[in-house]
Design an enzyme around this catalytic site. Structure first.
Site, mmCIF file in Angstrom:
data_model
loop_
_atom_site.group_PDB
_atom_site.id
_atom_site.type_symbol
_atom_site.label_atom_id
_atom_site.label_comp_id
_atom_site.label_asym_id
_atom_site.label_seq_id
_atom_site.Cartn_x
_atom_site.Cartn_y
_atom_site.Cartn_z
ATOM 1 N N HIS A 120 -12.734 2.544 0.215
ATOM 2 C CA HIS A 120 -12.629 1.750 1.507
ATOM 3 C C HIS A 120 -13.216 0.469 1.244
ATOM 4 O O HIS A 120 -13.807 -0.350 2.111
ATOM 5 C CB HIS A 120 -13.124 2.015 2.691
ATOM 6 N N ASN A 173 0.881 -1.194 0.028
ATOM 7 C CA ASN A 173 0.102 0.150 -0.031
ATOM 8 C C ASN A 173 1.055 1.129 -0.127
ATOM 9 O O ASN A 173 1.515 1.488 1.008
ATOM 10 C CB ASN A 173 -0.789 -0.333 1.309
ATOM 11 N N ASP A 226 -6.544 13.091 16.888
ATOM 12 C CA ASP A 226 -6.617 11.648 17.510
ATOM 13 C C ASP A 226 -7.712 11.476 18.397
ATOM 14 O O ASP A 226 -8.023 12.209 19.229
ATOM 15 C CB ASP A 226 -5.294 11.585 18.350
ATOM 16 N N MET A 227 -8.671 10.474 17.967
ATOM 17 C CA MET A 227 -10.065 10.489 18.724
ATOM 18 C C MET A 227 -9.794 10.214 20.062
ATOM 19 O O MET A 227 -10.596 10.665 21.017
ATOM 20 C CB MET A 227 -10.700 9.265 17.874
ATOM 21 N N GLU A 238 -7.925 -5.288 5.588
ATOM 22 C CA GLU A 238 -7.818 -4.968 4.190
ATOM 23 C C GLU A 238 -6.701 -5.472 3.518
ATOM 24 O O GLU A 238 -7.175 -6.070 2.223
ATOM 25 C CB GLU A 238 -7.798 -3.371 4.025
ATOM 26 N N ARG A 288 -2.671 -1.924 -3.466
ATOM 27 C CA ARG A 288 -3.974 -1.342 -3.135
ATOM 28 C C ARG A 288 -3.858 -0.049 -4.145
ATOM 29 O O ARG A 288 -3.025 0.872 -4.068
ATOM 30 C CB ARG A 288 -3.926 -0.801 -1.622
ATOM 31 N N ARG A 336 -11.015 15.815 6.898
ATOM 32 C CA ARG A 336 -11.835 16.002 5.882
ATOM 33 C C ARG A 336 -13.410 16.493 6.183
ATOM 34 O O ARG A 336 -13.706 16.040 7.321
ATOM 35 C CB ARG A 336 -11.930 14.895 4.890
ATOM 36 N N GLY A 395 -9.723 8.158 7.647
ATOM 37 C CA GLY A 395 -10.475 8.403 6.543
ATOM 38 C C GLY A 395 -11.867 7.480 7.220
ATOM 39 O O GLY A 395 -11.805 6.698 7.674
ATOM 40 N N GLY A 436 -12.024 5.289 10.631
ATOM 41 C CA GLY A 436 -10.517 5.277 10.707
ATOM 42 C C GLY A 436 -10.181 7.015 10.726
ATOM 43 O O GLY A 436 -11.152 7.870 10.614
HETATM 44 P P1 AMP Z 1 -7.024 4.268 11.360
HETATM 45 O O1 AMP Z 1 -7.000 5.175 10.053
HETATM 46 O O2 AMP Z 1 -8.072 2.921 11.042
HETATM 47 O O3 AMP Z 1 -5.750 3.692 11.564
HETATM 48 O O4 AMP Z 1 -7.682 4.874 12.742
HETATM 49 C C1 AMP Z 1 -7.005 5.987 12.861
HETATM 50 C C2 AMP Z 1 -7.695 6.652 14.302
HETATM 51 O O5 AMP Z 1 -8.412 5.708 15.287
HETATM 52 C C3 AMP Z 1 -7.503 7.832 14.921
HETATM 53 O O6 AMP Z 1 -8.244 8.784 14.983
HETATM 54 C C4 AMP Z 1 -7.229 7.004 16.483
HETATM 55 O O7 AMP Z 1 -7.156 7.964 17.274
HETATM 56 C C5 AMP Z 1 -8.330 6.083 16.200
HETATM 57 N N1 AMP Z 1 -8.159 5.253 17.876
HETATM 58 C C6 AMP Z 1 -7.195 4.453 17.706
HETATM 59 N N2 AMP Z 1 -7.510 3.620 18.822
HETATM 60 C C7 AMP Z 1 -8.330 4.482 19.700
HETATM 61 C C8 AMP Z 1 -9.080 4.257 20.845
HETATM 62 N N3 AMP Z 1 -8.658 3.275 21.858
HETATM 63 N N4 AMP Z 1 -10.080 5.038 21.238
HETATM 64 C C9 AMP Z 1 -10.426 5.725 20.331
HETATM 65 N N5 AMP Z 1 -10.030 6.038 19.169
HETATM 66 C C10 AMP Z 1 -9.045 5.337 18.971
#
Ligand code: AMP
Length: 394
Positions: free
Chosen positions: A179, A9, A281-282, A380, A90, A240, A211, A209
């Site tokens: 996706h 990827n 970052d969530m 994926e 990908r 976004r 995205g 995620g």
């Molecule tokens: P991805 O693009 O699938 O790698 O997802 C990334 C997102 O997942 C980021 O915004 C991270 O903050 C969030 N993330 C990962 N672990 C956690 C968690 N334990 N609680 C909340 N959000 C998370």
């Protein structure tokens, strides 16, 4: 491994790779190369639980993939001895032409390049990985698996925009969706968890995620999805905006003379949770919200509300759903987002089991819930490897 596939990827400054068994969809080795082209690039390589990291200057994608080959030689099985059946790539945008995985030749490479205007941030970076890998592994079939392909079944009522015909015919303006490998994998797993064949069930997949997109899967086929011509449409994402009135662009262009390039960058890279909460970052946003940060609280509310609207509309689009599946970084890990997204859907048949949700599932609805809600880790690369294996077998 019975059918080892090297899945690549390739992004503009990063390369992710995995050695995956195309039969079991399991990976034995994975890695991430970051900051390609900068003075201090890093390569993180994982082989059966062992993690190694090194920092060096990797000038371009060719240097990056050579470093990957060296990492396989030092840790685990050298790629030359791994019995690879293919290298799978990908590719984000397949346009209207690529609705299935395809073996890459010069003509396919050119066609992917021709689609770059539809995905200027992604396709050129994917192509860079393809070109380098074709030189590095000249005897192996190279396969492209497209993010858009799973959505080729979306009917006109959901994929056409109400815009002049020539835009579609001459410039490819329609909704494509992305996706796709994740939505395909997770919707199939959801059917498995229900103990039913994918062709017997309707599933809504929320891939959340950095995205993010939601897809309505009717009896195994995507019939609507939240991303459109590009990955900008739909949900609020890390950087976004998701859905907005396109007249905002004209308004800002007229008022402050903002260029289209600036507005494009603002909507793709400076909007979403970054704009609303000041960070992407969530985990950090949830922590800030808990500590009383008003902007973080509102951002979370908006984030969940947009998901809820899509899920509600997809229950309507499907004429009823059997399952809702959450996946990707946020979907798999944030009980708060899942609860926020499902909050008021009781009337539509969603009964969340709060304890199960807090524990992370896999089933997070009550036993009597008309719609079963699930948390399903996406895979994926596994899906790309198994689609590649299936293509080469035929
Ligand atoms: P991805 O693009 O699938 O790698 O997802 C990334 C997102 O997942 C980021 O915004 C991270 O903050 C969030 N993330 C990962 N672990 C956690 C968690 N334990 N609680 C909340 N959000 C998370």
């Amino acid at each position: 491994m019975s059918a080892p596939v090297l899945v690549i990827n390739s992004g503009s400054s990063s390369i992710k790779y995995q050695l995956v068994d195309g039969e079991t969809q399991e990976a034995s080795t994975s890695g991430l190369i970051e900051r390609v082209g900068q003075s201090e690039s890093t390569l993180t390589h994982r082989h059966e639980g062992e993690r190694t990291e090194r920092t060096e200057h990797l000038a371009d994608h060719a240097a990056g993939l050579e470093a990957m080959v060296a990492a396989f030689e030092e840790h685990g099985t050298p790629l030359a001895e791994a019995g690879l059946i293919a290298v799978a790539h990908r590719v984000v945008h397949g346009g209207e032409r690529f609705v299935q995985p395809v073996v890459i030749d010069d003509e396919v490479e050119q066609a992917i390049e021709g689609l770059s205007s539809l995905a200027p941030l992604h396709n050129p970076a994917n192509l860079e990985g393809i070109r380098v890998a074709r030189k590095l592994f000249p005897r192996l079939p190279q396969v492209a698996v497209f993010d858009t392909a799973f959505h080729a079944t979306v009917p006109e009522r959901a994929h056409l925009y109400a815009v002049p015909n020539a835009w579609r015919e001459e410039h490819g303006v329609r909704r494509y969706g992305f996706h796709g490998t994740s939505h395909a994998y997770v919707s199939r797993k959801a059917a498995e968890m229900l103990g039913r064949h994918p062709k017997e069930v309707n599933v809504i997949v929320a891939h959340l995620g950095n995205g993010a997109s939601v897809t309505a899967v009717e009896r195994g086929r995507s019939i609507d999805t939240s991303m459109g011509l590009t990955p900008l449409e739909g949900l609020v994402m890390g950087t976004r905006s998701g859905d907005l009135d396109p007249a905002i662009v004209f308004h800002l262009h007229r008022r402050i003379g903002a260029s289209f390039a600036d507005l494009d960058a603002a909507l793709n890279k400076e909007s979403g949770m970054l704009a609303l909460a000041g960070q992407i970052d969530m985990r950090a946003i949830e922590a800030a919200a808990r500590e009383g940060d008003r902007a973080a609280q509102v951002a979370l509310e908006i984030y969940c509300y947009r998901i809820r609207k899509y899920i509600g509309s997809y229950i309507a689009a499907l004429g009823g759903a059997d399952a809702i599946a959450f996946t990707a970084g946020i979907g798999e890990n944030s009980a708060e987002v899942r609860a926020g997204a499902l909050g008021s859907l009781v009337a539509l048949g969603v009964r969340l089991d709060e304890a199960a949700n807090a524990a992370g599932g896999p089933i997070i609805s009550t036993p009597g819930s008309p719609i079963t809600v699930m948390v399903i880790p996406t895979n994926e690369e596994g899906e790309i490897a198994s689609q590649t294996t299936a293509l080469l077998r035929n």
